[in-house]
Scaffold this active site. Structure first.
Site, PDB file in Angstrom:
ATOM      1  N   ASP A 120     -13.474  -0.193  -3.266  1.00 19.24           N
ATOM      2  CA  ASP A 120     -12.207   0.268  -3.115  1.00 19.24           C
ATOM      3  C   ASP A 120     -11.310  -0.773  -2.279  1.00 19.24           C
ATOM      4  O   ASP A 120     -11.214  -1.196  -1.372  1.00 19.24           O
ATOM      5  CB  ASP A 120     -12.543   1.282  -2.041  1.00 19.24           C
TER       6      ASP A 120
ATOM      7  N   VAL B 125      -5.074   4.653  -7.411  1.00 17.50           N
ATOM      8  CA  VAL B 125      -4.943   3.971  -6.196  1.00 17.50           C
ATOM      9  C   VAL B 125      -3.616   3.940  -5.164  1.00 17.50           C
ATOM     10  O   VAL B 125      -3.911   3.894  -4.309  1.00 17.50           O
ATOM     11  CB  VAL B 125      -4.974   2.283  -6.718  1.00 17.50           C
ATOM     12  N   ASP B 126      -2.515   4.494  -5.758  1.00 16.96           N
ATOM     13  CA  ASP B 126      -1.071   4.639  -5.108  1.00 16.96           C
ATOM     14  C   ASP B 126      -1.486   5.814  -4.112  1.00 16.96           C
ATOM     15  O   ASP B 126      -1.346   5.560  -2.740  1.00 16.96           O
ATOM     16  CB  ASP B 126      -0.169   5.051  -5.860  1.00 16.96           C
TER      17      ASP B 126
ATOM     18  N   GLY C 292      -5.189   3.072 -15.547  1.00 18.97           N
ATOM     19  CA  GLY C 292      -5.381   4.668 -14.825  1.00 18.97           C
ATOM     20  C   GLY C 292      -4.600   5.426 -15.654  1.00 18.97           C
ATOM     21  O   GLY C 292      -4.268   5.696 -16.862  1.00 18.97           O
TER      22      GLY C 292
END
Ligand code: AR6
Length: 175
Positions: free
Chosen positions: A16, A39-40, A125
């Site tokens: 992560d 991830v944002d 993604g």
């Protein structure tokens, strides 16, 4: 997996990215710097509201480029918000834009005098980039950059799944 090239460690790990202690971590942002999922979303929720406050002041970032903000309450000092392309069919300049997002991030890190940076797998993604094609571009852009520019000591890729990590490992062996 870890290799040293031109005196710079390139490290591939599964994990992560919000937990990374590198000088900067890179966010896979959108051009409005508006936050989102993936991830944002993870970076903004772990890093607190200061990051979004700075993003609002910056007022956007073109695809293929990057901007830098504080790391807020994260362990990293800075977040570099890189905007990768949405993948259409690979014939709309996607490869150049993806390479540009990595290069702009590396440039910002060096200009700030940072020595370590961690990337996620930008555009693979929500933006739909094929992972093996993206991995090759990401790693060859990094390799080219560190061959030409002094200052960095560690470039890490933090992959979110074992299968993504394996794809990056294969790509790193090829370049
Ligand atoms: N650490 C590392 N990697 C992660 C994490 C994490 N905590 N969370 C997800 N990933 P994505 P994109 C991986 O969709 O394709 C957002 O809404 C994920 O598994 O985050 O560039 C933005 O606001 C995938 O491999 O970014 C934009 O609108 C990789 O990170 C849009 O998505 C990138 O997936 C950007 O899409």
């Amino acid at each position: 997996m870890e290799v040293v090239r031109d005196g710079v460690t390139i490290s591939l790990v599964r994990g992560d990215i919000t937990l990374e202690k590198t000088d900067a971590i890179v966010n896979a942002a959108n051009s409005r710097l508006a936050g989102g999922g993936g991830v944002d979303g993870a970076i903004h929720s772990a890093g607190g509201p200061m990051i979004m406050e700075e993003c609002r002041k910056i007022k956007g970032c073109p695809t293929g480029s990057a901007v830098i903000t504080t790391g807020g309450s994260l362990a990293t000092r800075y977040v570099i918000h890189a905007v990768g392309p949405v993948y259409r069919d690979g014939r709309h300049g996607e490869d150049g834009l993806l390479a540009g997002a990595y290069r702009a991030s590396l440039d910002l890190a060096v200009k700030k005098g940072l020595t370590s940076i961690a990337f996620p797998s930008i555009s693979t993604g929500a933006y739909g980039y094929p992972i093996d094609r993206a991995a090759t571009i990401a790693l060859s852009t990094v390799a080219e950059f560190i061959g030409a520019t002094r200052g960095l000591s560690l470039v890490r890729f933090v992959l979110f799944s074992d299968s993504d990590l394996r794809v990056y490992e294969q790509a790193l062996k090829r370049i």
